[in-house]
Design a protein around this motif. Structure first.
Motif, PDB file in Angstrom:
ATOM      1  N   ALA A 188       0.821  -1.211   0.000  1.00 12.71           N
ATOM      2  CA  ALA A 188       0.000   0.000   0.000  1.00 12.71           C
ATOM      3  C   ALA A 188       0.854   1.260   0.000  1.00 12.71           C
ATOM      4  CB  ALA A 188      -0.938   0.008   1.207  1.00 12.71           C
ATOM      5  N   CYS A 189       1.859   1.289  -0.861  1.00 12.16           N
ATOM      6  CA  CYS A 189       2.676   2.499  -0.977  1.00 12.16           C
ATOM      7  C   CYS A 189       2.050   3.434  -2.013  1.00 12.16           C
ATOM      8  CB  CYS A 189       4.112   2.147  -1.351  1.00 12.16           C
ATOM      9  SG  CYS A 189       4.281   1.145  -2.824  1.00 12.16           S
ATOM     10  N   CYS A 190       2.565   4.651  -2.082  1.00 14.77           N
ATOM     11  CA  CYS A 190       2.014   5.711  -2.933  1.00 14.77           C
ATOM     12  C   CYS A 190       0.595   6.088  -2.504  1.00 14.77           C
ATOM     13  CB  CYS A 190       2.037   5.303  -4.411  1.00 14.77           C
ATOM     14  SG  CYS A 190       3.717   5.122  -5.066  1.00 14.77           S
ATOM     15  N   VAL A 191       0.280   5.830  -1.248  1.00 20.43           N
ATOM     16  CA  VAL A 191      -0.995   6.255  -0.651  1.00 20.43           C
ATOM     17  C   VAL A 191      -0.664   6.952   0.663  1.00 20.43           C
ATOM     18  CG1 VAL A 191      -3.211   5.526   0.290  1.00 20.43           C
ATOM     19  CG2 VAL A 191      -2.235   4.312  -1.673  1.00 20.43           C
ATOM     20  N   VAL A 192      -1.173   8.154   0.861  1.00 17.22           N
ATOM     21  CA  VAL A 192      -0.866   8.946   2.047  1.00 17.22           C
ATOM     22  C   VAL A 192      -1.976   8.783   3.071  1.00 17.22           C
ATOM     23  CG1 VAL A 192      -0.432  11.259   2.944  1.00 17.22           C
ATOM     24  CG2 VAL A 192       0.445  10.611   0.686  1.00 17.22           C
ATOM     25  N   LEU A 215      -2.876   6.667   7.011  1.00 19.52           N
ATOM     26  CA  LEU A 215      -3.147   5.307   7.439  1.00 19.52           C
ATOM     27  C   LEU A 215      -4.572   4.879   7.107  1.00 19.52           C
ATOM     28  CD1 LEU A 215      -2.488   2.698   8.902  1.00 19.52           C
ATOM     29  CD2 LEU A 215      -2.876   3.874  11.076  1.00 19.52           C
ATOM     30  N   GLU A 216      -5.540   5.766   7.309  1.00 19.92           N
ATOM     31  CA  GLU A 216      -6.934   5.406   7.059  1.00 19.92           C
ATOM     32  C   GLU A 216      -7.159   5.046   5.586  1.00 19.92           C
ATOM     33  OE1 GLU A 216     -11.443   7.288   7.620  1.00 19.92           O
ATOM     34  OE2 GLU A 216      -9.698   8.298   8.500  1.00 19.92           O
ATOM     35  N   MET A 217      -6.589   5.840   4.693  1.00 21.94           N
ATOM     36  CA  MET A 217      -6.741   5.572   3.265  1.00 21.94           C
ATOM     37  C   MET A 217      -5.977   4.306   2.864  1.00 21.94           C
ATOM     38  SD  MET A 217      -8.144   6.374   0.437  1.00 21.94           S
ATOM     39  CE  MET A 217      -8.746   8.057   0.701  1.00 21.94           C
ATOM     40  N   LYS A 218      -4.756   4.143   3.397  1.00 19.42           N
ATOM     41  CA  LYS A 218      -3.986   2.935   3.135  1.00 19.42           C
ATOM     42  C   LYS A 218      -4.787   1.691   3.511  1.00 19.42           C
ATOM     43  CE  LYS A 218       0.882   4.357   3.768  1.00 19.42           C
ATOM     44  NZ  LYS A 218       1.538   3.608   2.690  1.00 19.42           N
ATOM     45  N   PHE A 219      -5.340   1.730   4.716  1.00 21.96           N
ATOM     46  CA  PHE A 219      -6.047   0.562   5.222  1.00 21.96           C
ATOM     47  C   PHE A 219      -7.261   0.233   4.356  1.00 21.96           C
ATOM     48  CE2 PHE A 219      -9.179  -1.540   7.953  1.00 21.96           C
ATOM     49  CZ  PHE A 219      -8.426  -2.611   8.423  1.00 21.96           C
ATOM     50  N   ALA A 220      -8.023   1.269   4.000  1.00 23.82           N
ATOM     51  CA  ALA A 220      -9.231   1.043   3.196  1.00 23.82           C
ATOM     52  C   ALA A 220      -8.882   0.446   1.832  1.00 23.82           C
ATOM     53  CB  ALA A 220      -9.987   2.358   3.025  1.00 23.82           C
ATOM     54  N   LEU A 221      -7.850   0.982   1.192  1.00 19.65           N
ATOM     55  CA  LEU A 221      -7.501   0.509  -0.147  1.00 19.65           C
ATOM     56  C   LEU A 221      -6.893  -0.888  -0.129  1.00 19.65           C
ATOM     57  CD1 LEU A 221      -6.068   3.768  -1.770  1.00 19.65           C
ATOM     58  CD2 LEU A 221      -8.282   2.686  -2.186  1.00 19.65           C
ATOM     59  N   ILE A 222      -5.991  -1.128   0.832  1.00 20.48           N
ATOM     60  CA  ILE A 222      -5.335  -2.445   0.846  1.00 20.48           C
ATOM     61  C   ILE A 222      -6.307  -3.514   1.324  1.00 20.48           C
ATOM     62  CG2 ILE A 222      -4.365  -2.426   3.184  1.00 20.48           C
ATOM     63  CD1 ILE A 222      -2.586  -3.568  -0.042  1.00 20.48           C
ATOM     64  N   LYS A 223      -7.240  -3.156   2.179  1.00 23.93           N
ATOM     65  CA  LYS A 223      -8.260  -4.128   2.581  1.00 23.93           C
ATOM     66  C   LYS A 223      -9.119  -4.514   1.369  1.00 23.93           C
ATOM     67  CE  LYS A 223     -11.930  -5.074   5.925  1.00 23.93           C
ATOM     68  NZ  LYS A 223     -11.339  -6.396   6.272  1.00 23.93           N
ATOM     69  N   GLY A 224      -9.391  -3.531   0.508  1.00 26.29           N
ATOM     70  CA  GLY A 224     -10.125  -3.831  -0.713  1.00 26.29           C
ATOM     71  C   GLY A 224      -9.383  -4.824  -1.595  1.00 26.29           C
ATOM     72  N   VAL A 225      -8.065  -4.678  -1.670  1.00 28.61           N
ATOM     73  CA  VAL A 225      -7.258  -5.613  -2.467  1.00 28.61           C
ATOM     74  C   VAL A 225      -7.316  -7.010  -1.860  1.00 28.61           C
ATOM     75  CG1 VAL A 225      -4.930  -6.158  -3.279  1.00 28.61           C
ATOM     76  CG2 VAL A 225      -5.728  -3.785  -3.298  1.00 28.61           C
ATOM     77  N   THR A 226      -7.244  -7.089  -0.532  1.00 37.03           N
ATOM     78  CA  THR A 226      -7.296  -8.413   0.101  1.00 37.03           C
ATOM     79  C   THR A 226      -8.649  -9.084  -0.124  1.00 37.03           C
ATOM     80  OG1 THR A 226      -8.017  -7.527   2.253  1.00 37.03           O
ATOM     81  CG2 THR A 226      -5.652  -7.696   1.868  1.00 37.03           C
ATOM     82  N   GLU A 227      -9.718  -8.297  -0.163  1.00 38.16           N
ATOM     83  CA  GLU A 227     -11.042  -8.877  -0.435  1.00 38.16           C
ATOM     84  C   GLU A 227     -11.118  -9.385  -1.874  1.00 38.16           C
ATOM     85  OE1 GLU A 227     -13.365  -9.494   1.813  1.00 38.16           O
ATOM     86  OE2 GLU A 227     -11.976  -8.684   3.307  1.00 38.16           O
ATOM     87  N   GLU A 228     -10.515  -8.640  -2.801  1.00 34.48           N
ATOM     88  CA  GLU A 228     -10.461  -9.112  -4.188  1.00 34.48           C
ATOM     89  C   GLU A 228      -9.691 -10.421  -4.288  1.00 34.48           C
ATOM     90  OE1 GLU A 228      -9.611  -6.198  -7.366  1.00 34.48           O
ATOM     91  OE2 GLU A 228      -9.535  -4.713  -5.755  1.00 34.48           O
ATOM     92  N   TRP A 229      -8.591 -10.509  -3.526  1.00 37.38           N
ATOM     93  CA  TRP A 229      -7.795 -11.731  -3.535  1.00 37.38           C
ATOM     94  C   TRP A 229      -8.617 -12.919  -3.023  1.00 37.38           C
ATOM     95  CZ3 TRP A 229      -3.901 -14.650  -5.000  1.00 37.38           C
ATOM     96  CH2 TRP A 229      -3.560 -15.758  -4.238  1.00 37.38           C
ATOM     97  N   LYS A 230      -9.366 -12.716  -1.968  1.00 41.82           N
ATOM     98  CA  LYS A 230     -10.174 -13.808  -1.416  1.00 41.82           C
ATOM     99  C   LYS A 230     -11.159 -14.339  -2.452  1.00 41.82           C
ATOM    100  CE  LYS A 230     -10.058 -12.106   3.362  1.00 41.82           C
ATOM    101  NZ  LYS A 230     -10.880 -11.552   4.466  1.00 41.82           N
TER     102      LYS A 230
END
Length: 340
Positions: free
Chosen positions: A310-314, A316-331
């Motif tokens: 989750a780099c190139c995202v400023v 913590l709240e935005m990082k968490f939301a975006l990377i959590k979305g990626v993990t859900e896509e992976w599942k």
């Protein structure tokens, strides 16, 4: 006796020509794929501190290649040394990450990071070799409640517990502190893969590491050639072998902070990478963002991706939301395409 002589005659010159050609081909193949400076019976420790490395043309380089296992250390911690010993694989390899209270809060980045190993493709065993470096007491206590190997690395004079503004003094102190631990890990004779805690693991990232390189580094932007230093490095994913050369590289890297005091470790590496190549003959492999992905150059091909950062995202709240979305896509991908 006559029987053996007649056999030799029947073999004739063609037989020996064929045998000689096969031997020559085998020698050439060995030299082609295993240069002298890289050959070893142990892939992970082919360039370890106990092995004499290939000599070079300069006196300075010769000093880097020595049988001395551990050079004099500027810093030592028995607790961390013991953790390295406990967490390491049989071939002395560890995984490192660091976290502060903000990233270790309940239902935050640390939980998502650890969960990714269990949701990944047969990679949960890597948790047995992961050391979580806590930057404050709160993060340390959280680590102890969820993981086996935790280390408290408080920095005197710095408050590293809260979310840090990018490029603030505390942020810079936080990211530089890991390089000292990297150096110590190498001095103890261990190779390491450092991963930022906001890098989610889906498959085994070790399969993308070339053990002929001294270091393997992720890229914010990858331009096609893994040996091209024009790739934009990202030190949120770094693998290094325990060589004398790499120890000297870490020292030089940390010392270069004095030349660029406002900058974090990744920016300084980017400024001195050609110096490292020239001075130490450093061989670096940059991993394609197809395999070690990120939001700088997002590709998200789940048939190829091993880690997504989750780099190139400023923030913590935005990082968490975006990377959590990626993990859900992976599942979803895994449930459809991969067997459990």
């Amino acid at each position: 006796m006559r029987s053996s002589e007649s056999m030799e005659k029947r073999k004739g010159p063609v037989f020996y020509y064929v045998i000689g050609t096969m031997i020559l081909a085998a020698v050439l193949l060995v030299r082609l794929f295993y240069p002298a400076s890289e050959r070893s019976t142990d892939g992970l420790r082919s360039d370890c501190l106990s092995a004499k490395e290939q000599s070079t043309t300069t006196e300075d380089m010769e000093k880097l290649h020595t049988k001395i296992l551990v050079p004099p250390q500027e810093w030592h911690d028995d607790n961390f040394a013991l953790l390295l010993q406990k967490a390491a694989t049989d071939d002395k390899r560890v995984i490192l990450t660091d976290v502060n209270a903000a990233f270790a809060a309940p239902n935050s980045m640390l939980d998502l990071f650890l969960e990714s190993f269990h949701n990944g493709d047969n990679i949960a065993h890597h948790l047995d070799h992961l050391i979580i470096v806590a930057m404050d007491q709160t993060a340390f206590e959280k680590c102890q409640s969820v993981h086996r190997y935790c280390y408290l690395n408080e920095q005197p004079g710095s408050d590293l517990s809260s979310e840090k503004v990018y490029m603030s003094k505390d942020y810079v102190d936080l990211v530089w502190s890991k390089v000292r631990l990297w150096q110590f890990t190498l001095e103890q004779g261990y190779s390491f893969l450092f991963t930022d805690v906001d890098a989610m693991w889906f498959r085994d990232p070790f399969r993308h590491i070339s053990f002929y390189a001294d270091m393997t580094i992720a890229a914010d932007n990858f331009y096609g050639n893994p040996e091209d230093h024009n790739n934009n490095p990202n030190t949120g994913l770094v693998f290094a072998k325990p060589t004398r050369k790499n120890i000297e590289v870490m020292k030089y890297w940390r010392e270069a902070r004095k030349r660029f005091p406002p900058l974090h470790e990744q920016a300084v590496y980017d400024l001195i990478k050609y110096e490292l190549v020239s001075k130490f003959d450093l061989k670096v492999q940059y991993v394609s963002t197809e395999y070690w992905g990120n939001f700088c150059q997002p590709r998200k091909d789940f048939s190829k991706i091993s880690v997504f950062h989750a780099c190139c995202v400023v923030g913590l709240e935005m990082k968490f939301a975006l990377i959590k979305g990626v993990t859900e896509e992976w599942k979803i991908y895994k449930s459809i395409n991969l067997k459990s």
